[in-house]
Design a protein around this motif. Sequence first.
Motif, PDB file in Angstrom:
ATOM      1  N   ARG A   1      -1.496  27.065   7.780  1.00 15.74           N
ATOM      2  CA  ARG A   1      -2.283  25.824   7.726  1.00 15.74           C
ATOM      3  C   ARG A   1      -3.670  26.037   8.323  1.00 15.74           C
ATOM      4  O   ARG A   1      -4.697  25.664   7.729  1.00 15.74           O
ATOM      5  N   ALA A   2      -3.737  26.680   9.490  1.00 16.57           N
ATOM      6  CA  ALA A   2      -5.019  26.910  10.152  1.00 16.57           C
ATOM      7  C   ALA A   2      -5.909  27.869   9.362  1.00 16.57           C
ATOM      8  O   ALA A   2      -7.133  27.779   9.425  1.00 16.57           O
ATOM      9  N   ASP A   3      -5.291  28.770   8.614  1.00 15.29           N
ATOM     10  CA  ASP A   3      -6.067  29.668   7.760  1.00 15.29           C
ATOM     11  C   ASP A   3      -6.728  28.903   6.620  1.00 15.29           C
ATOM     12  O   ASP A   3      -7.765  29.317   6.095  1.00 15.29           O
ATOM     13  N   MET A   4      -6.120  27.783   6.223  1.00 18.83           N
ATOM     14  CA  MET A   4      -6.566  27.071   5.027  1.00 18.83           C
ATOM     15  C   MET A   4      -7.423  25.842   5.305  1.00 18.83           C
ATOM     16  O   MET A   4      -8.233  25.454   4.467  1.00 18.83           O
ATOM     17  N   ASP A   5      -7.251  25.179   6.450  1.00 14.09           N
ATOM     18  CA  ASP A   5      -8.031  23.958   6.693  1.00 14.09           C
ATOM     19  C   ASP A   5      -8.227  23.708   8.178  1.00 14.09           C
ATOM     20  O   ASP A   5      -7.592  24.332   9.024  1.00 14.09           O
ATOM     21  N   SER A   6      -9.140  22.776   8.472  1.00 14.03           N
ATOM     22  CA  SER A   6      -9.410  22.363   9.850  1.00 14.03           C
ATOM     23  C   SER A   6      -8.930  20.937  10.093  1.00 14.03           C
ATOM     24  O   SER A   6      -9.473  20.223  10.944  1.00 14.03           O
ATOM     25  N   ALA A   7      -7.947  20.524   9.334  1.00 16.23           N
ATOM     26  CA  ALA A   7      -7.431  19.157   9.439  1.00 16.23           C
ATOM     27  C   ALA A   7      -6.389  19.065  10.550  1.00 16.23           C
ATOM     28  O   ALA A   7      -6.182  20.005  11.314  1.00 16.23           O
ATOM     29  N   ALA A   8      -5.724  17.924  10.630  1.00 17.77           N
ATOM     30  CA  ALA A   8      -4.690  17.706  11.641  1.00 17.77           C
ATOM     31  C   ALA A   8      -3.553  18.702  11.456  1.00 17.77           C
ATOM     32  O   ALA A   8      -3.335  19.220  10.353  1.00 17.77           O
ATOM     33  N   THR A   9      -2.840  18.972  12.525  1.00 14.05           N
ATOM     34  CA  THR A   9      -1.706  19.880  12.436  1.00 14.05           C
ATOM     35  C   THR A   9      -0.615  19.266  11.565  1.00 14.05           C
ATOM     36  O   THR A   9      -0.591  18.049  11.318  1.00 14.05           O
ATOM     37  N   ILE A  10       0.290  20.097  11.107  1.00 14.47           N
ATOM     38  CA  ILE A  10       1.426  19.599  10.323  1.00 14.47           C
ATOM     39  C   ILE A  10       2.239  18.617  11.156  1.00 14.47           C
ATOM     40  O   ILE A  10       2.683  17.573  10.656  1.00 14.47           O
ATOM     41  N   GLY A  11       2.437  18.925  12.427  1.00 18.15           N
ATOM     42  CA  GLY A  11       3.179  18.019  13.304  1.00 18.15           C
ATOM     43  C   GLY A  11       2.531  16.652  13.402  1.00 18.15           C
ATOM     44  O   GLY A  11       3.217  15.621  13.398  1.00 18.15           O
ATOM     45  N   GLN A  12       1.202  16.618  13.483  1.00 15.95           N
ATOM     46  CA  GLN A  12       0.495  15.341  13.553  1.00 15.95           C
ATOM     47  C   GLN A  12       0.635  14.551  12.253  1.00 15.95           C
ATOM     48  O   GLN A  12       0.800  13.327  12.264  1.00 15.95           O
TER      49      GLN A  12
ATOM     50  N   PRO B   1       0.830  -1.212   0.000  1.00 14.45           N
ATOM     51  CA  PRO B   1       0.000   0.000   0.000  1.00 14.45           C
ATOM     52  C   PRO B   1       0.861   1.256   0.000  1.00 14.45           C
ATOM     53  O   PRO B   1       2.038   1.224   0.372  1.00 14.45           O
ATOM     54  N   LEU B   2       0.270   2.354  -0.413  1.00 11.45           N
ATOM     55  CA  LEU B   2       0.950   3.641  -0.448  1.00 11.45           C
ATOM     56  C   LEU B   2       0.050   4.661   0.247  1.00 11.45           C
ATOM     57  O   LEU B   2      -1.124   4.795  -0.107  1.00 11.45           O
ATOM     58  N   VAL B   3       0.601   5.369   1.228  1.00 14.84           N
ATOM     59  CA  VAL B   3      -0.172   6.359   1.976  1.00 14.84           C
ATOM     60  C   VAL B   3       0.450   7.733   1.761  1.00 14.84           C
ATOM     61  O   VAL B   3       1.657   7.909   1.949  1.00 14.84           O
ATOM     62  N   ALA B   4      -0.376   8.705   1.345  1.00 16.05           N
ATOM     63  CA  ALA B   4       0.100  10.053   1.045  1.00 16.05           C
ATOM     64  C   ALA B   4      -0.558  11.071   1.966  1.00 16.05           C
ATOM     65  O   ALA B   4      -1.779  11.069   2.127  1.00 16.05           O
ATOM     66  N   TRP B   5       0.279  11.934   2.564  1.00 14.12           N
ATOM     67  CA  TRP B   5      -0.218  13.039   3.373  1.00 14.12           C
ATOM     68  C   TRP B   5      -0.004  14.338   2.625  1.00 14.12           C
ATOM     69  O   TRP B   5       1.106  14.612   2.131  1.00 14.12           O
ATOM     70  N   SER B   6      -1.042  15.163   2.544  1.00 15.95           N
ATOM     71  CA  SER B   6      -0.921  16.484   1.930  1.00 15.95           C
ATOM     72  C   SER B   6      -0.321  17.459   2.930  1.00 15.95           C
ATOM     73  O   SER B   6      -0.860  17.648   4.024  1.00 15.95           O
ATOM     74  N   ILE B   7       0.785  18.066   2.542  1.00 16.10           N
ATOM     75  CA  ILE B   7       1.464  19.064   3.378  1.00 16.10           C
ATOM     76  C   ILE B   7       1.969  20.157   2.440  1.00 16.10           C
ATOM     77  O   ILE B   7       2.836  19.908   1.607  1.00 16.10           O
ATOM     78  N   ASN B   8       1.433  21.363   2.556  1.00 16.48           N
ATOM     79  CA  ASN B   8       1.890  22.436   1.671  1.00 16.48           C
ATOM     80  C   ASN B   8       2.488  23.613   2.436  1.00 16.48           C
ATOM     81  O   ASN B   8       2.724  24.671   1.855  1.00 16.48           O
ATOM     82  N   THR B   9       2.757  23.396   3.717  1.00 18.82           N
ATOM     83  CA  THR B   9       3.386  24.425   4.529  1.00 18.82           C
ATOM     84  C   THR B   9       3.917  23.797   5.805  1.00 18.82           C
ATOM     85  O   THR B   9       3.460  22.726   6.216  1.00 18.82           O
ATOM     86  N   LEU B  10       4.891  24.465   6.417  1.00 16.71           N
ATOM     87  CA  LEU B  10       5.338  24.094   7.764  1.00 16.71           C
ATOM     88  C   LEU B  10       4.887  25.149   8.766  1.00 16.71           C
ATOM     89  O   LEU B  10       5.202  25.052   9.953  1.00 16.71           O
ATOM     90  N   ASP B  11       4.148  26.132   8.293  1.00 12.95           N
ATOM     91  CA  ASP B  11       3.656  27.238   9.108  1.00 12.95           C
ATOM     92  C   ASP B  11       2.245  26.906   9.593  1.00 12.95           C
ATOM     93  O   ASP B  11       1.299  26.894   8.806  1.00 12.95           O
TER      94      ASP B  11
END
Length: 315
Positions: free
Chosen positions: A163-174, A149-159
Motif C-alpha cells: 500500500r505504501a509503495d502505491m499511495d500516500s493515502a490512509a492506511t488499510i487499517g484506517q 447514501p453509499l460510501v466506497a473505500w478503495s482497498i486492493n491489498t492488506l499488505d
Amino acid sequence: MSDSKKEPMASKTDNRQVVMKIQEIQAKSIVNKSNLPIAGFSVNPYVGCPHACRYCYASFMKRFTNHSEPWGTFLDVKNWPPISRPEKYQGKTIILGSVTDAYHPLEERYGRTRMFLEQMQGSRANLILTTKSDLILRDLELIRTFPDPLVAWSINTLDERFRADMDSAATIGQRLAAMKTFHDAGIRTTCFISPIFPVVTDVFSIIERVKQRCDYIWLENLNLRGEYKSVILDYIKSQHSDLLPLYEDIYLKKENRYWGQLDTQVASYAESNGYLYLVAEEPFQKRKPIKPIIINYFYHERIRQSEKISKLSEQ
C-alpha cells in the motif's frame, strides 16, 4: 485564478514528503454530467490529488488542466457559484470524487467537499462517495442526511508495505475502521477492490476481512495506460520479478486469460459462500443486503470474448 503557492506536505502514513503546488481556481459549476454507468452527475471539488497513487487513471486530467507537474504534486482548489435550486437533483445520482479523492488530507484545510454537502442539504440527491481516506468520518452526520447514501473505500491489498509503495493515502487499517463506523451507523458501504494487481492482490483475503462491514464488494482490474504504464511495469520488474512475464502477457500482449480465470474463481467462491455475484451491474437496492453483493467490473464481455478466441486458437 489565485496565485499558486508551494508548500511541503508529508504523508500521514509513511516518511515520504512532496512539495505541493496549490492554487485556487474558479469553476463555472461544481455539478457536471457524468458518463459513468452508476451516476448521472459527478462532483470533483479539486483537480489533482495528494494521495499520488502510482496507478491513478485520473492522471489524464493533466492534459486538460495545463499541469506539467508529476501527478500527486499539484492541487487546484475549486471555487464555484452557489448551486441554484439543489432540489432539481432530487432522485438523481451524484458521484463525489470520480477523478480526485474528495477527502484527501488538504480537504481538512480547504473544506470544499463539506461545503458542497452543506449546499446540497434538502436536495434529496442520491450520493455515492468514493475515497481512500478516514477523514470522511468528519462528515458522517452530514452524509446521513441524504437518502440512502453509499460510501466506497478503495482497498486492493492488506499488505501495508505494498500500500505504501502505491499511495500516500490512509492506511488499510484506517480505511477498514472508517468503513465499519459507517456500516454500523446504517449507511451503505462498499469495499472497492481496485485496482486488482494480478496475483499481488489477494481478492479472497480482502473479502473475508471486509464481509462484516460492507454491503457491496466491487471488483475492478488494473488497467495500465499512459505514462504510469511503464511505472507499474518497472515496479513489478523490481519487486515481483517472477510475475513480470504474466504482466507482460496482460499489458503488452493484451492477453486477458488471467481475468477470465479470476472471474471463474470469484463466481465459484460466491456460490459456495452464498453471495450474490453480478457482472457489470449495480442493483443499488435500498435495503441493506444480509450478505455483501459482489459485482465484477472486469470489462467482462471483452475479456470473455478474448478468452474464447484464445481457447479456439489452441484447438
